[in-house]
Write an enzyme that holds these catalytic residues in place. Structure first.
Site, short mmCIF file in Angstrom:
data_model
loop_
_atom_site.label_atom_id
_atom_site.label_comp_id
_atom_site.label_asym_id
_atom_site.label_seq_id
_atom_site.Cartn_x
_atom_site.Cartn_y
_atom_site.Cartn_z
N ALA A 10 0.80 -1.05 -0.17
CA ALA A 10 0.05 -0.10 0.04
C ALA A 10 0.83 1.31 0.17
O ALA A 10 0.36 2.44 -0.40
CB ALA A 10 -0.80 0.10 1.25
N ARG A 15 9.93 8.73 -1.00
CA ARG A 15 11.22 9.10 -1.33
C ARG A 15 11.98 8.42 -2.64
O ARG A 15 12.86 8.88 -3.08
CB ARG A 15 12.38 8.30 -0.21
CG ARG A 15 12.28 9.14 1.20
CD ARG A 15 13.43 8.72 1.91
NE ARG A 15 13.22 7.39 2.34
CZ ARG A 15 14.37 6.44 2.78
NH1 ARG A 15 15.64 6.95 2.58
NH2 ARG A 15 13.95 5.68 3.38
N GLY A 141 14.11 -2.49 14.46
CA GLY A 141 13.56 -2.88 15.85
C GLY A 141 14.69 -3.82 16.06
O GLY A 141 14.92 -5.11 15.42
#
Length: 451
Positions: A10, A15, A141
């Site tokens: 989606a 950029r 993460g």
């Protein structure tokens, strides 16, 4: 185990600075989304759900062109990865099996890695995919492990110094039972600076509910994501390196590997020789023992065993070269069937044509196939000699064993074994060249004087 794929596609890709949806930017002439779909297809999924957003119609068209059974859902607002996966809920409402979540801008996942994720699902309720980073980066993460157990995923900005030093990081891919996955997503909140629903939160939620979670490891290169034109160039370079090495391992000779450009579906048989600066567009198959010479461009064509192409040749869509054919320098073919042993050696265009076995096409030959509205067919038989600078005005045929004289314009069929001669009578005018040059020079002098 029954599998469904949910592929997140989606994102706008700001950029990328492009009107094209990010996942449709090509790597090796194939949209990134299609690369991800093909990786997942190895698992023979019962369903494939594509979550679209920006440019949803274009993305849907690309997805269904690859897999007409793919289900398309739209994420009207981009509110995070958990919100994106939630859009697949209705499409999987009656699905009883495992969901693998993939990303349309992560094109290099090895199907064997996905198989390992499914194997791990036999022992854990939730399986995440991670990789070791070469050096500490704030982009990913951290996967906090306790033995095989995945405790939580901590974003770099929220991590302690000790956690930031962890090299095992999150790719975003996961495998989970469909019912469990959507129950966990329902519990994800958006109490964060971005106000988005993050898929990473389901790990802590799963542990809090007494479910088991783990993370398996893959090579960092498999998780290469594309967010910019620079990333796209790097991803394409990575693909080319892999594809060239695969061809070398299969017994193909690449004389200057770094100069050969391959498409995602390029097939080349062993003992083929590919010279420098060759470009393969989509849809090319080259059988064993062929030679592709320097600076040639091939797309949508089939090259049989023993054929030689180039240098500086262009084979366009619909070209079929039989065994031991020769396509030489500055020759272009399109929708052309060239039979065994036939030669088109120099400076010719053969389009919408069939050329019989052992026929020789002379330099400068053109099949004049287009009348400005429609395309027409040229049929050339076996053992024909087409003289240099012949124009074949289609539709036209040349029978077996026939010949055309140099400079002939063929406008009607040539019978087998006949010689076709069709050119204006030469008339030499004594002294006319000198007179003409004098006249032209005088005209030029008058023009220059007036200027």
């Amino acid at each position: 185990m029954t599998i469904a794929l949910v592929i997140l596609a989606a994102g706008k890709g700001t950029r990328m600075n492009s009107d094209t949806p990010k996942v449709l930017h090509p790597i090796a002439q194939t949209a990134m989304l299609v690369h991800a779909m093909r990786a997942g297809a190895v698992l023979s999924p019962e369903r494939t759900v594509i979550v679209t957003g920006h440019g949803s119609e274009e993305v849907a068209k690309a997805a269904t062109s690859e897999d007409e059974a793919a289900q398309i859902v739209v994420q009207e607002e981009q509110l995070g990865t958990a919100h994106a996966v939630a859009q697949a809920r209705d499409a999987l409402a009656d699905f009883d099996g495992d969901v693998i979540v993939l990303y349309g801008d992560t094109p290099f996942i090895d199907p064997r890695t996905l198989e390992r994720m499914i194997e791990a699902r036999a022992s854990f309720d939730l399986v995440m995919l991670g990789f070791d980073i070469a050096e500490v980066q704030p982009r990913y993460g951290r996967l906090i492990m306790d033995g095989e157990k995945l405790v939580e995923i901590v974003e770099y900005k929220d991590a302690t110094e000790e956690q930031r030093a962890i090299r095992f990081t999150n790719s975003g891919l996961l495998a989970c039972n469909a019912k469990v996955l959507f129950e966990l997503i329902d519990a994800v909140g958006n109490d964060n600076a971005s106000g988005e629903y993050y898929l990473t939160e389901i790990v802590a939620l799963a542990n809090a509910r007494g479910l088991s979670a783990t993370a398996i490891k893959c090579d960092e290169a498999e998780t290469l994501g594309v967010d910019s034109r620079a990333d796209l160039a790097a991803a394409d370079a990575e693909f080319q390196t892999r594809a060239r090495n695969e061809l070398l391992a299969l017994g193909v000779t690449l004389m200057a590997p770094e100069t050969v450009y391959l498409s995602a579906d390029t097939i080349v048989g062993r003992d083929t020789v590919i010279e420098p600066n060759v470009v393969f567009g989509p849809g090319v198959t080259v059988e064993s023992g062929a030679t592709i010479r320097a600076f040639s461009h091939l797309e949508g064509c089939h090259v049989s065993r023993g054929a030689i192409v180039g240098p500086y040749a262009r084979l366009r869509a619909g070209t079929e070269l039989a065994e031991n054919t020769r396509i030489g320098n500055f020759v272009e073919t399109k929708n052309a069937q060239i039979a065994e042993g036939a030669k088109v050696n120099h400076l010719s265009y053969v389009g919408d044509a069939s050329v019989g076995a052992s026929t020789n096409i002379g330099a400068g030959t053109i099949t004049c196939n287009y009348d400005g509205v429609m395309k027409h067919q040229t049929t050339i038989g076996e053992n024909v000699f087409i003289g240099s600078n012949t124009m074949l005005v289609a539709p036209v045929s040349v029978g077996d064993g026939a010949m055309t004289a140099t400079g002939t314009v063929v406008t009607r069929d040539v019978e087998p074994d006949a010689l076709a001669v069709a050119r204006a009578k030469q008339d030499n005018k004594p002294g006319y060249a000198r007179k003409l040059f004098e006249m032209l020079k005088a005209k030029k002098a008058r023009r220059n004087k007036g200027a």
